[in-house]
Design an enzyme around this catalytic site. Structure first.
Site, PDB file in Angstrom:
ATOM      1  CD  GLU A  14      -2.847  -1.352   2.270  1.00 49.30           C
ATOM      2  OE1 GLU A  14      -2.252  -1.620   3.334  1.00 49.30           O
ATOM      3  OE2 GLU A  14      -4.080  -1.285   2.201  1.00 49.30           O
ATOM      4  CD  GLU A  19      -3.336  -6.397   3.732  1.00 46.39           C
ATOM      5  OE1 GLU A  19      -3.364  -7.189   2.763  1.00 46.39           O
ATOM      6  OE2 GLU A  19      -2.827  -5.262   3.656  1.00 46.39           O
TER       7      GLU A  19
HETATM    8  N1  3HC Z   1       4.601  -7.594  11.677  1.00 45.44           N
HETATM    9  C1  3HC Z   1       5.279  -8.008  12.766  1.00 45.44           C
HETATM   10  N2  3HC Z   1       6.161  -9.006  12.749  1.00 45.44           N
HETATM   11  C2  3HC Z   1       6.355  -9.631  11.581  1.00 45.44           C
HETATM   12  C3  3HC Z   1       5.681  -9.263  10.409  1.00 45.44           C
HETATM   13  C4  3HC Z   1       4.770  -8.196  10.476  1.00 45.44           C
HETATM   14  N3  3HC Z   1       4.110  -7.765   9.402  1.00 45.44           N
HETATM   15  N4  3HC Z   1       6.068 -10.091   9.407  1.00 45.44           N
HETATM   16  C5  3HC Z   1       6.972 -10.922   9.939  1.00 45.44           C
HETATM   17  N5  3HC Z   1       7.150 -10.659  11.247  1.00 45.44           N
HETATM   18  C6  3HC Z   1       8.075 -11.298  12.174  1.00 45.44           C
HETATM   19  C7  3HC Z   1       7.746 -12.756  12.411  1.00 45.44           C
HETATM   20  O1  3HC Z   1       6.823 -12.889  13.464  1.00 45.44           O
HETATM   21  C8  3HC Z   1       9.098 -13.325  12.752  1.00 45.44           C
HETATM   22  O2  3HC Z   1       9.366 -13.009  14.097  1.00 45.44           O
HETATM   23  P1  3HC Z   1      10.224 -14.014  15.022  1.00 45.44           P
HETATM   24  O3  3HC Z   1      11.536 -14.162  14.344  1.00 45.44           O
HETATM   25  O4  3HC Z   1      10.246 -13.323  16.331  1.00 45.44           O
HETATM   26  O5  3HC Z   1       9.438 -15.301  15.046  1.00 45.44           O
HETATM   27  C9  3HC Z   1      10.053 -12.512  11.884  1.00 45.44           C
HETATM   28  O6  3HC Z   1       9.346 -11.327  11.532  1.00 45.44           O
HETATM   29  C10 3HC Z   1      10.464 -13.209  10.599  1.00 45.44           C
HETATM   30  O7  3HC Z   1       9.286 -13.677   9.948  1.00 45.44           O
HETATM   31  P2  3HC Z   1       9.224 -15.105   9.264  1.00 45.44           P
HETATM   32  O8  3HC Z   1       9.821 -16.118  10.174  1.00 45.44           O
HETATM   33  O9  3HC Z   1       7.830 -15.297   8.818  1.00 45.44           O
HETATM   34  O10 3HC Z   1      10.224 -14.886   8.050  1.00 45.44           O
HETATM   35  P3  3HC Z   1      10.132 -15.402   6.560  1.00 45.44           P
HETATM   36  O11 3HC Z   1      11.342 -14.890   5.889  1.00 45.44           O
HETATM   37  O12 3HC Z   1       9.827 -16.855   6.535  1.00 45.44           O
HETATM   38  O13 3HC Z   1       8.845 -14.661   5.928  1.00 45.44           O
HETATM   39  C11 3HC Z   1       7.418 -12.811   5.405  1.00 45.44           C
HETATM   40  C12 3HC Z   1       8.843 -13.265   5.782  1.00 45.44           C
HETATM   41  C13 3HC Z   1       7.065 -13.344   4.019  1.00 45.44           C
HETATM   42  C14 3HC Z   1       7.410 -11.318   5.400  1.00 45.44           C
HETATM   43  C15 3HC Z   1       6.423 -13.376   6.432  1.00 45.44           C
HETATM   44  O14 3HC Z   1       6.888 -13.079   7.725  1.00 45.44           O
HETATM   45  C16 3HC Z   1       5.039 -12.813   6.312  1.00 45.44           C
HETATM   46  O15 3HC Z   1       4.269 -13.258   5.488  1.00 45.44           O
HETATM   47  N6  3HC Z   1       4.723 -11.830   7.175  1.00 45.44           N
HETATM   48  C17 3HC Z   1       3.406 -11.286   7.238  1.00 45.44           C
HETATM   49  C18 3HC Z   1       3.140 -10.318   6.125  1.00 45.44           C
HETATM   50  C19 3HC Z   1       1.767  -9.735   6.257  1.00 45.44           C
HETATM   51  O16 3HC Z   1       0.805 -10.411   6.563  1.00 45.44           O
HETATM   52  N7  3HC Z   1       1.674  -8.440   6.005  1.00 45.44           N
HETATM   53  C20 3HC Z   1       0.409  -7.767   6.141  1.00 45.44           C
HETATM   54  C21 3HC Z   1       0.279  -7.254   7.523  1.00 45.44           C
HETATM   55  S1  3HC Z   1      -1.301  -6.531   7.823  1.00 45.44           S
HETATM   56  C22 3HC Z   1      -1.237  -5.039   7.061  1.00 45.44           C
HETATM   57  O17 3HC Z   1      -0.243  -4.689   6.476  1.00 45.44           O
HETATM   58  C23 3HC Z   1      -2.459  -4.194   7.209  1.00 45.44           C
HETATM   59  C24 3HC Z   1      -2.422  -3.030   6.286  1.00 45.44           C
HETATM   60  O18 3HC Z   1      -3.285  -3.257   5.203  1.00 45.44           O
HETATM   61  C25 3HC Z   1      -2.864  -1.775   6.975  1.00 45.44           C
END
Ligand code: 3HC
Ligand code: NAI
Length: 705
Positions: free
Chosen positions: A109, A129
């Site tokens: 975004e 999301e």
């Molecule tokens: N917020 C907070 N922490 C996050 C995060 C996020 N968006 N994304 C990842 N993390 C944290 C994980 O909890 C993990 O923490 P830990 O080491 O303490 O367990 C660390 O970052 C590493 O994450 P992964 O182990 O998952 O690492 P990968 O390399 O396997 O994957 C990733 C990376 C593809 C970015 C995956 O973490 C992921 O899919 N994250 C979520 C992405 C997501 O859902 N984004 C949307 C959020 S909601 C949003 O943006 C609302 C908006 O529309 C307003």
């Protein structure tokens, strides 16, 4: 900690770098930092254009998910990124977003509020999301259709899967793919467009289509969401929001999106799905086995048994690029096993999941054979022969002679004692349970069963291997059925008791299907084969307490040769297409069993069916936690979400119980105890948490404190 966001100059191009490891989430301070630096760059006469880039492994991976719980708990004001996005879009100097890694959620975004986007070859963009039970909340549902068209926007916002940089480029989300150094490419791009009036994504309307063209698209997306995301609210809300982009102004569309976002964020579903997101990561953290624990390299694997499970396990290794030898006892069994593997791969090719070349490569990694040749080179040997202690012991004694000293010996047993198996070898520290779930090449769960002597190195290697195999590894202790199947026992028992007491077979299944389970318990038993449980029950009959009520229907069905789908009849009868229908013969058998046991049959509603079965899971889960068989309540949730088809939007059985309220769950269990007897003995842990007004999450916190 260094600065979250920093500024530098590359000639007349201002570069804003986001540095909030590990994934550059938009934690407090990050949006504010970007906003301030954009403003400063706009005031700085030596800057002609701006590049925004992420430090480390990725561009922004989204909003900080940890913040959502604080918002819904009232500890933080509601999140809004709109001021930042508007500031970026309204910047008089062009802003180029340079994307690598995963620009997800709020990350995409932010990127879409820029005037241009460039991306590294291997970057991905997505609006995941919905997987967290929410929808894009920072105009993603409004800007994405403007950039990429309605179809792509619906696909990404409602179903949450990311797309590659190549697709993003083809669809207009990204303006250029950069080969080589991303920053250099982005700066060069910025120089090209500096001085041109920056185009605003929110003002584009060319791809929004018209109502007539869009109507079938939204209708089919809604139908698909109802089918593939049964019971989920966020996908439908996301479709509504994208639809708003096609009927309202940008500002009105954003307001509609904000409303829907709030509704989703404050729902139980979103809380449950966020719990599951962190849960999947929490299960990797094992007290006493630090992250730095050394692991053994897994370069070559071997599998014993090419049946239902062994074939799937061999595929898992091949899919991860690990060569694997697959051993059977007879040519016919081996041929059957390889034919299944080939058919599974061919189906994937047919469905477009991967190419024929990928299939050929994977198949070539699997060597079928009738001997133990090559087992001496394997770093890991997975055993998947018939379930029976005598046979397992024989196989492990043999493996002990052949395997190299540092090879991991992993049993796929679903019920047997890992320690007893380990004791038949000279190296019990190398023995562990790797309990896959059927179909092993599909189901994400890998229950990793720790024996009394299993070494930390073998556990750490198993956890890392699970990740490599694209599984979710959950460490559990050694007991009959381990965690998942042990909990399933009381769940299945209650399903049978309910039919004996008067609930029709299909009513039991329907109630749990409507609760959100992938399948009802009785249909699931028919699928797995009723004879499996029958054989286990016979083996363990001597452990049954005399006089204690036992479910009898499944045994009676098996005695009649009704083993489930494979014999065309079980709890249901099946036609040639395996379509199930209720069978009056089964009703008669059930009535007879009830009569023999003096059970007075009665009407039972869906509410009682759900409580009896799900609370049985929860009560056993609480006992498992007390015994330390599972490390945390969340581990049981992840086991049920990834291995047993428990609805993700309910967060797993333990989380679900906490949302109902443990006092209420405990009270119902006490009442079942009074009516149905000692099998419902409430778990002391549940009684304690209920009395203290706590949740299973509190229990996990107590344990980690
Ligand atoms: N917020 C907070 N922490 C996050 C995060 C996020 N968006 N994304 C990842 N993390 C944290 C994980 O909890 C993990 O923490 P830990 O080491 O303490 O367990 C660390 O970052 C590493 O994450 P992964 O182990 O998952 O690492 P990968 O390399 O396997 O994957 C990733 C990376 C593809 C970015 C995956 O973490 C992921 O899919 N994250 C979520 C992405 C997501 O859902 N984004 C949307 C959020 S909601 C949003 O943006 C609302 C908006 O529309 C307003
Ligand atoms: P299966 O009956 O489909 O396959 C077992 C295979 O092992 C047969 O093909 C048999 O010929 C072969 N075999 C027997 N002895 C052998 C030996 N000495 N060397 C090589 N091959 C040998 O059984 P399934 O269902 O695959 O089960 C295997 C194991 O996995 C069991 O321990 C079972 O409890 C466990 N399991 C099964 C699940 C399921 O849903 N089927 C789920 C999770 C675990």
């Amino acid at each position: 900690m260094g600065e979250l966001v920093r500024f530098s100059l590359d000639g007349e191009i201002g570069v804003i770098t986001i540095d909030n490891p590990p994934v550059n989430a938009l934690s407090p301070g990050v949006p504010e930092g970007i906003g301030t630096l954009i403003e400063q760059a706009c005031r700085n006469d030596s800057v002609r254009a701006i590049v925004v880039i992420g430090a480390g492994r990725t561009f922004i991976a989204g909003a900080d998910i940890k913040e959502f719980g604080k918002i819904t708990a009232g500890q933080r004001p509601r999140l809004t990124l709109h001021p930042l996005l508007n500031a970026i879009e309204n910047s008089p100097k062009p802003v180029v977003m340079a994307i690598h890694g995963t620009a997800f959620g709020g990350g995409l975004e932010v990127a879409m509020s820029g005037h241009y986007r460039v991306a590294a070859q291997d970057a991905q963009v997505g609006q995941p999301e919905v997987k967290l039970g929410i929808i894009p909340g920072a105009a993603g549902t409004q800007r994405l259709p403007r950039l990429a068209g309605v179809a792509r926007a619906v696909e990404m916002c409602a179903f949450g899967e990311p797309v590659s940089a190549t697709v993003a480029f083809a669809d207009g989300i990204v303006d250029r793919i950069i080969d080589g150094d991303l920053l250099a490419g982005a700066v060069a791009f910025a120089r090209e467009i500096a001085g041109i009036a920056p185009p605003k994504p929110s003002e584009r309307t060319g791809k929004l289509g018209d109502a007539a063209a869009n109507a079938p698209l939204f209708a089919s997306a809604r139908e698909r969401a109802r089918k593939t995301k049964r019971g989920w609210m966020a996908p439908l809300a996301a479709i509504d929001a994208v639809e708003a982009a096609t009927t309202l102004s940008f500002a009105e569309g954003c307001a509609k999106e904000a409303d829907l976002f709030q509704q989703c964020l404050f729902s139980d579903q979103s809380k449950a799905l966020i719990h599951a997101f962190f849960g999947e990561r929490a299960v990797n953290k094992i007290p006493g086995i630090p992250k730095e624990t050394s692991t053994l390299p897994i370069r070559r694997a071997a599998v014993v048994g090419a049946g239902t499970m062994g074939g799937g396990i061999a595929m898992n290794y091949a899919n991860a690029g690990i060569p694997v030898v697959l051993k059977e006892t007879a040519q016919e069994a081996l041929d059957r096993g390889m034919a299944t593997i080939r058919r599974n791969y061919a189906n994937s090719v047919k469905n477009g999941r991967f190419s024929q070349a990928v299939m050929d490569k994977r198949l070539a990694l699997i060597t079928p054979q009738l001997t133990y040749d090559g087992f001496e080179n394997a770093d890991i040997i997975a055993e998947a022969v018939f379930e029976g202690m005598a046979l397992k012991k024989e196989v492990f004694a043999e493996l002990d002679k052949i395997a190299k000293p540092d090879a991991i010996l992993a049993s796929n047993t679903s019920t047997l004692d890992i320690d007893e198996i380990a004791r038949t070898t000279s190296r019990p520290h190398m023995v562990i349970g790797h309990h896959y779930f059927s179909p092993a090449n599909v189901m994400r769960l890998l229950e990793i069963v720790r024996g009394a002597e299993t070494s930390n190195e073998v556990i750490a290697t198993s956890m890392a291997l699970a990740k490599k195999l694209n599984k979710v590894g959950v460490l559990v202790g050694n007991c009959r059925g381990f965690a998942g199947n042990r909990m399933l026992g009381p769940y299945g028992r209650e399903a049978q008791f309910l039919v004996e007491e008067g609930a029709p077979v299909d009513a039991v299944d329907r109630a749990l299907y409507e609760f959100g389970m992938a399948m009802g318990p009785l249909a699931m038993n028919d699928l797995a084969g009723l004879d499996v449980g029958w054989r286990i029950r016979k083996e363990y009959q001597h452990l049954e307490k005399p006089g204690l009520r036992q479910p009898r229907v499944a045994d009676r069905l098996c005695e009649l040769g009704r083993y489930g789908q494979k014999t065309g009849a079980g709890y249901y009868k099946y036609d040639e297409n395996r379509k199930a229908s209720p069978d009056p013969e089964v009703t008669a058998i059930i009535e007879e069993v009830a009569k023999e046991q003096g059970i007075v049959r009665r009407e039972i509603d869906a509410g009682e069916i759900v409580e009896r079965t799900i609370y049985a899971l929860v009560n056993e889960g609480a006992k498992i936690l007390e015994e330390g068989i599972a490390l945390r309540a969340v581990d049981l949730d992840i086991i049920y979400l990834t291995g047993y088809g428990f609805p993700a939007f309910r967060g797993g059985p333990m989380w679900y119980a906490s949302t109902v309220g443990l006092a209420k769950v405990h009270e119902r269990i006490c009442s079942f105890h009074g009516i149905h007897g000692e099998k419902w003995e409430p778990a002391p842990l549940l009684a304690r948490l209920a009395a203290q007004g706590k949740t299973f999450e509190d229990f996990d916190k107590e344990k980690s404190a």
